[in-house]
Design a protein around this motif. Structure first.
Motif, PDB file in Angstrom:
ATOM      1  N   GLY A 151       0.782  -1.228   0.000  1.00 45.55           N
ATOM      2  CA  GLY A 151       0.000   0.000   0.000  1.00 45.55           C
ATOM      3  C   GLY A 151       0.813   1.276   0.000  1.00 45.55           C
ATOM      4  N   ALA A 152       2.029   1.233   0.555  1.00 50.19           N
ATOM      5  CA  ALA A 152       2.855   2.435   0.626  1.00 50.19           C
ATOM      6  C   ALA A 152       4.073   2.360  -0.294  1.00 50.19           C
ATOM      7  CB  ALA A 152       3.318   2.667   2.065  1.00 50.19           C
ATOM      8  N   ALA A 153       4.259   1.233  -0.996  1.00 42.01           N
ATOM      9  CA  ALA A 153       5.430   1.057  -1.852  1.00 42.01           C
ATOM     10  C   ALA A 153       5.257   1.852  -3.149  1.00 42.01           C
ATOM     11  CB  ALA A 153       5.640  -0.423  -2.166  1.00 42.01           C
ATOM     12  N   ALA A 154       6.291   2.596  -3.516  1.00 39.50           N
ATOM     13  CA  ALA A 154       6.207   3.465  -4.691  1.00 39.50           C
ATOM     14  C   ALA A 154       5.947   2.679  -5.970  1.00 39.50           C
ATOM     15  CB  ALA A 154       7.499   4.267  -4.825  1.00 39.50           C
ATOM     16  N   LYS A 155       6.292   1.407  -5.989  1.00 41.13           N
ATOM     17  CA  LYS A 155       6.096   0.577  -7.183  1.00 41.13           C
ATOM     18  C   LYS A 155       4.623   0.485  -7.581  1.00 41.13           C
ATOM     19  CE  LYS A 155       6.653  -4.216  -8.764  1.00 41.13           C
ATOM     20  NZ  LYS A 155       7.261  -5.538  -8.494  1.00 41.13           N
ATOM     21  N   PHE A 156       3.734   0.604  -6.596  1.00 42.08           N
ATOM     22  CA  PHE A 156       2.328   0.273  -6.841  1.00 42.08           C
ATOM     23  C   PHE A 156       1.446   1.509  -6.891  1.00 42.08           C
ATOM     24  CE2 PHE A 156       4.275  -3.354  -4.728  1.00 42.08           C
ATOM     25  CZ  PHE A 156       3.965  -4.380  -5.608  1.00 42.08           C
ATOM     26  N   GLY A 157       0.879   1.774  -8.054  1.00 44.12           N
ATOM     27  CA  GLY A 157      -0.182   2.757  -8.173  1.00 44.12           C
ATOM     28  C   GLY A 157       0.256   4.198  -8.337  1.00 44.12           C
ATOM     29  N   VAL A 158      -0.712   5.011  -8.720  1.00 40.50           N
ATOM     30  CA  VAL A 158      -0.542   6.455  -8.874  1.00 40.50           C
ATOM     31  C   VAL A 158      -0.715   7.102  -7.501  1.00 40.50           C
ATOM     32  CG1 VAL A 158      -1.576   8.521  -9.896  1.00 40.50           C
ATOM     33  CG2 VAL A 158      -1.331   6.433 -11.262  1.00 40.50           C
ATOM     34  N   PRO A 159       0.131   8.042  -7.099  1.00 38.05           N
ATOM     35  CA  PRO A 159      -0.068   8.716  -5.810  1.00 38.05           C
ATOM     36  C   PRO A 159      -1.505   9.209  -5.677  1.00 38.05           C
ATOM     37  CG  PRO A 159       2.021   9.384  -6.753  1.00 38.05           C
ATOM     38  CD  PRO A 159       1.332   8.550  -7.802  1.00 38.05           C
ATOM     39  N   ALA A 160      -2.071   9.014  -4.490  1.00 38.12           N
ATOM     40  CA  ALA A 160      -3.488   9.314  -4.278  1.00 38.12           C
ATOM     41  C   ALA A 160      -3.854  10.728  -4.682  1.00 38.12           C
ATOM     42  CB  ALA A 160      -3.853   9.072  -2.810  1.00 38.12           C
ATOM     43  N   GLU A 161      -2.946  11.673  -4.445  1.00 42.28           N
ATOM     44  CA  GLU A 161      -3.245  13.070  -4.761  1.00 42.28           C
ATOM     45  C   GLU A 161      -3.305  13.337  -6.266  1.00 42.28           C
ATOM     46  OE1 GLU A 161       1.193  12.666  -3.724  1.00 42.28           O
ATOM     47  OE2 GLU A 161      -0.750  11.917  -2.995  1.00 42.28           O
ATOM     48  N   ARG A 162      -2.890  12.372  -7.092  1.00 41.24           N
ATOM     49  CA  ARG A 162      -2.944  12.522  -8.543  1.00 41.24           C
ATOM     50  C   ARG A 162      -4.144  11.819  -9.157  1.00 41.24           C
ATOM     51  NH1 ARG A 162      -1.644  15.089 -11.989  1.00 41.24           N
ATOM     52  NH2 ARG A 162      -0.827  13.544 -13.456  1.00 41.24           N
ATOM     53  N   ALA A 163      -4.895  11.065  -8.360  1.00 44.67           N
ATOM     54  CA  ALA A 163      -5.937  10.189  -8.905  1.00 44.67           C
ATOM     55  C   ALA A 163      -7.004  10.957  -9.674  1.00 44.67           C
ATOM     56  CB  ALA A 163      -6.580   9.390  -7.773  1.00 44.67           C
ATOM     57  N   VAL A 164      -7.480  12.050  -9.137  1.00 42.97           N
ATOM     58  CA  VAL A 164      -8.551  12.796  -9.791  1.00 42.97           C
ATOM     59  C   VAL A 164      -8.098  13.297 -11.156  1.00 42.97           C
ATOM     60  CG1 VAL A 164      -9.964  14.881  -9.705  1.00 42.97           C
ATOM     61  CG2 VAL A 164      -9.720  13.451  -7.667  1.00 42.97           C
ATOM     62  N   ASP A 165      -6.924  13.895 -11.230  1.00 48.57           N
ATOM     63  CA  ASP A 165      -6.432  14.437 -12.502  1.00 48.57           C
ATOM     64  C   ASP A 165      -6.225  13.336 -13.531  1.00 48.57           C
ATOM     65  OD1 ASP A 165      -6.449  16.980 -11.468  1.00 48.57           O
ATOM     66  OD2 ASP A 165      -4.305  17.014 -10.997  1.00 48.57           O
ATOM     67  N   VAL A 166      -5.664  12.206 -13.095  1.00 53.24           N
ATOM     68  CA  VAL A 166      -5.391  11.109 -14.026  1.00 53.24           C
ATOM     69  C   VAL A 166      -6.694  10.539 -14.575  1.00 53.24           C
ATOM     70  CG1 VAL A 166      -4.447   8.773 -14.228  1.00 53.24           C
ATOM     71  CG2 VAL A 166      -3.164  10.534 -13.006  1.00 53.24           C
ATOM     72  N   LEU A 167      -7.686  10.339 -13.723  1.00 54.36           N
ATOM     73  CA  LEU A 167      -8.948   9.771 -14.194  1.00 54.36           C
ATOM     74  C   LEU A 167      -9.760  10.777 -15.010  1.00 54.36           C
ATOM     75  CD1 LEU A 167     -10.075   7.578 -11.173  1.00 54.36           C
ATOM     76  CD2 LEU A 167      -9.332   6.822 -13.438  1.00 54.36           C
ATOM     77  N   ALA A 168      -9.679  12.037 -14.670  1.00 55.39           N
ATOM     78  CA  ALA A 168     -10.361  13.055 -15.486  1.00 55.39           C
ATOM     79  C   ALA A 168      -9.789  13.057 -16.903  1.00 55.39           C
ATOM     80  CB  ALA A 168     -10.219  14.424 -14.843  1.00 55.39           C
ATOM     81  N   ASP A 169      -8.477  12.969 -16.995  1.00 59.92           N
ATOM     82  CA  ASP A 169      -7.832  12.918 -18.309  1.00 59.92           C
ATOM     83  C   ASP A 169      -8.234  11.654 -19.064  1.00 59.92           C
ATOM     84  OD1 ASP A 169      -5.666  13.865 -20.244  1.00 59.92           O
ATOM     85  OD2 ASP A 169      -4.925  11.860 -19.728  1.00 59.92           O
ATOM     86  N   ALA A 170      -8.295  10.513 -18.353  1.00 58.57           N
ATOM     87  CA  ALA A 170      -8.689   9.266 -19.002  1.00 58.57           C
ATOM     88  C   ALA A 170     -10.117   9.332 -19.523  1.00 58.57           C
ATOM     89  CB  ALA A 170      -8.533   8.108 -18.024  1.00 58.57           C
ATOM     90  N   ALA A 171     -11.006   9.951 -18.759  1.00 60.62           N
ATOM     91  CA  ALA A 171     -12.394  10.082 -19.202  1.00 60.62           C
ATOM     92  C   ALA A 171     -12.487  10.955 -20.446  1.00 60.62           C
ATOM     93  CB  ALA A 171     -13.245  10.661 -18.073  1.00 60.62           C
ATOM     94  N   GLU A 172     -11.706  12.014 -20.486  1.00 60.01           N
ATOM     95  CA  GLU A 172     -11.693  12.891 -21.666  1.00 60.01           C
ATOM     96  C   GLU A 172     -11.181  12.149 -22.895  1.00 60.01           C
ATOM     97  OE1 GLU A 172      -9.521  16.429 -20.890  1.00 60.01           O
ATOM     98  OE2 GLU A 172     -10.935  17.183 -19.380  1.00 60.01           O
ATOM     99  N   ARG A 173     -10.361  11.130 -22.685  1.00 63.17           N
ATOM    100  CA  ARG A 173      -9.800  10.348 -23.791  1.00 63.17           C
ATOM    101  C   ARG A 173     -10.688   9.153 -24.145  1.00 63.17           C
ATOM    102  NH1 ARG A 173      -3.717   9.437 -21.757  1.00 63.17           N
ATOM    103  NH2 ARG A 173      -3.480   8.431 -23.798  1.00 63.17           N
ATOM    104  N   SER A 174     -11.905   9.171 -23.614  1.00 59.76           N
ATOM    105  CA  SER A 174     -12.941   8.183 -23.968  1.00 59.76           C
ATOM    106  C   SER A 174     -12.744   6.808 -23.343  1.00 59.76           C
ATOM    107  CB  SER A 174     -13.054   8.036 -25.498  1.00 59.76           C
ATOM    108  OG  SER A 174     -13.442   9.266 -26.077  1.00 59.76           O
ATOM    109  N   PHE A 175     -11.878   6.697 -22.342  1.00 62.02           N
ATOM    110  CA  PHE A 175     -11.852   5.452 -21.573  1.00 62.02           C
ATOM    111  C   PHE A 175     -13.135   5.359 -20.751  1.00 62.02           C
ATOM    112  CE2 PHE A 175      -7.277   5.945 -22.259  1.00 62.02           C
ATOM    113  CZ  PHE A 175      -6.877   4.643 -22.503  1.00 62.02           C
ATOM    114  N   ASP A 176     -13.588   4.143 -20.528  1.00 65.18           N
ATOM    115  CA  ASP A 176     -14.758   3.894 -19.685  1.00 65.18           C
ATOM    116  C   ASP A 176     -14.269   3.744 -18.246  1.00 65.18           C
ATOM    117  OD1 ASP A 176     -17.193   3.222 -18.608  1.00 65.18           O
ATOM    118  OD2 ASP A 176     -17.275   1.217 -19.505  1.00 65.18           O
ATOM    119  N   VAL A 177     -14.201   4.853 -17.525  1.00 62.30           N
ATOM    120  CA  VAL A 177     -13.675   4.846 -16.161  1.00 62.30           C
ATOM    121  C   VAL A 177     -14.702   4.200 -15.235  1.00 62.30           C
ATOM    122  CG1 VAL A 177     -12.924   6.271 -14.231  1.00 62.30           C
ATOM    123  CG2 VAL A 177     -12.240   6.876 -16.568  1.00 62.30           C
ATOM    124  N   VAL A 178     -14.312   3.078 -14.595  1.00 60.12           N
ATOM    125  CA  VAL A 178     -15.276   2.313 -13.807  1.00 60.12           C
ATOM    126  C   VAL A 178     -14.911   2.181 -12.333  1.00 60.12           C
ATOM    127  CG1 VAL A 178     -16.138   0.984 -15.770  1.00 60.12           C
ATOM    128  CG2 VAL A 178     -14.159   0.129 -14.465  1.00 60.12           C
TER     129      VAL A 178
END
Length: 426
Positions: A166-193
């Motif tokens: 859960g805290a290892a840098a290898k895994f996942g996007v930093p929590a504070e970046r999640a909104v921006d990353v998913l907003a960008d993905a939605a704009e690119r027509s990914f089906d964010v689920v």
């Protein structure tokens, strides 16, 4: 009476019939993995009862045997895959794209190629990306399907530092970046689920506070994402539910974990998803191995067996404890015509690998061992065969499964020919 009434929440090694296990070793040889599919079904039903409103996905990396995957899919459990190979096996076992999630960790190009090809045949499957780079690589391959983002909440827990994700840098996007990353993905027509995170593996009851804090953080992230991007289908808080490996450890209070999870998640307009692996299969499996050498060393009695760190890696890799039972001595003790009981002495159980770390137990008190005795190593259903390897050019063991009183070979024993075939057939 429900199917679970009267079934223990953990199956101890002493609950396995020693004579029956010895007969498996005699018929199929050793080393040998034995898996009880009925016990796996019981564990699945127990989880479903504790989490009635949650989607349950099985972490395939714990044990990818086809019989296991088919059993769990038959219980309504989905399949979470950490590689393209696991995804292929999950689809082969289920033929159900909607039940399969692929959770990528720095996926190689050939993995993504294979997964996107599978998505074209099974458009209902879900891909979880752990970086913006992975999302870009999926887009480059024409993928615009169901996308989940793995986030890093900065909170880890688990039975060993190597599995606290859960805290290892290898895994996942930093929590504070999640909104921006998913907003960008939605704009690119990914089906964010959805969003996903995993605190670690083998979480015990005394780590419930860390689990609660982790789930609470996921609820906060989900509410922020919903406000900025729109509703999510699910919030996946991973698995990591521990099992008691030591005989004196108490089983996980599953109801307490379920209640803490729901309370910590809070008001989220999305389904809760969990991803247990070990909890479903660990106590459903044992490893059988035969004693070939007994020698008096300076400070201990060394008992050599035909299984080693190539068969069960966890003790060497994680200093993991597994219960051990001498089945031959137990059968003798249970026999009405047994006139003798063996002396209990400390013994070091060691394998045949040329490494000092190839030891299953040090100074474990057991009945005095004899050459030809069969030993059972308990809680071997999770991360046993999956981590087996061919170091020292040793073939991997066979696996049998039991179901409704019947026994069948589920995976044959490898041979030296199997080990060397890739060198000849190139």
């Amino acid at each position: 009476m429900t199917a679970l009434e009267g079934t223990p929440s953990v199956r101890r090694l002493t609950a396995w019939d020693p004579a029956e296990l010895e007969s498996r070793a005699s018929e199929y040889g050793t080393p040998l993995y034995v898996l009880d599919l009925d016990r796996i079904s019981e564990n699945a039903q127990r989880l479903a009862s504790a989490f009635p409103d949650a989607e349950i996905l099985y972490a395939v990396k714990a044990n990818a045997l086809k019989d296991v995957l088919e059993t769990l899919h038959g219980e309504g459990i989905g399949l979470e895959c950490a590689s393209a190979g696991e995804l292929t096996r999950a689809l082969d076992a289920s033929d159900d794209g909607a039940a399969v999630h692929y959770t990528a960790v720095n996926p190689p190009a050939h993995d993504l190629d294979q997964v996107v090809e599978a998505w074209e045949a099974y458009p209902e499957l879900t891909i979880t990306a752990g970086s913006e780079d992975t999302i870009d690589r999926l887009a480059d391959r024409g993928y615009d399907g169901r996308l989940c983002l793995r986030v890093n909440p900065g909170i880890g827990a688990g039975h060993h530092e190597k599995v606290q994700t859960g805290a290892a840098a290898k895994f996942g996007v930093p929590a504070e970046r999640a909104v921006d990353v998913l907003a960008d993905a939605a704009e690119r027509s990914f089906d964010v689920v959805g969003i996903h995170a995993h605190v670690g593996s083998g979480v015990s009851s005394d780590q419930l506070d860390a689990h609660r804090e982790f789930v609470s953080r996921m609820g906060e992230i989900a509410r922020s994402v919903t406000e900025a991007v729109g509703d999510l289908e699910f919030v996946d808080v991973g698995g990591g539910f521990g099992v008691p490996y030591r005989e004196d450890e108490q089983p996980l209070d599953l109801e307490a974990v379920a209640n803490a999870t729901r309370e910590a998640l809070g008001d989220v307009n999305a389904q809760l998803t969990i991803e247990p692996g070990r909890y479903l299969v660990a106590d459903a499996g044992v490893l059988l191995t035969e004693i070939n050498t007994v020698k008096a060393a300076r400070d201990t009695t060394v008992v050599g067996v035909d299984a080693g760190m190539t068969t069960l890696l966890r003790p060497a890799m994680y200093d993991a404890y597994h219960p051990i039972r001498n089945l031959t001595a137990a059968r003798e003790a249970d026999s009405s015509d047994a006139e003798r009981g063996r002396e209990q002495i400390p013994q070091t159980i060691a394998g045949p690998i040329c490494e000092s770390g190839d030891v299953f137990a040090t100074d474990r008190t057991l009945p005095a061992s004899e050459r030809g005795d069969v030993i059972a190593i308990g809680n071997a259903g999770a991360y046993g065969y999956e981590m087996a390897n061919q170091y020292n050019s040793r073939p991997r063991p066979a696996s049998v499964v039991t179901e409704d009183g019947t026994v069948r070979l589920a995976r044959r024993r490898e041979t030296i020919d199997d080990v060397t075939r890739v060198e000849r057939e190139r």
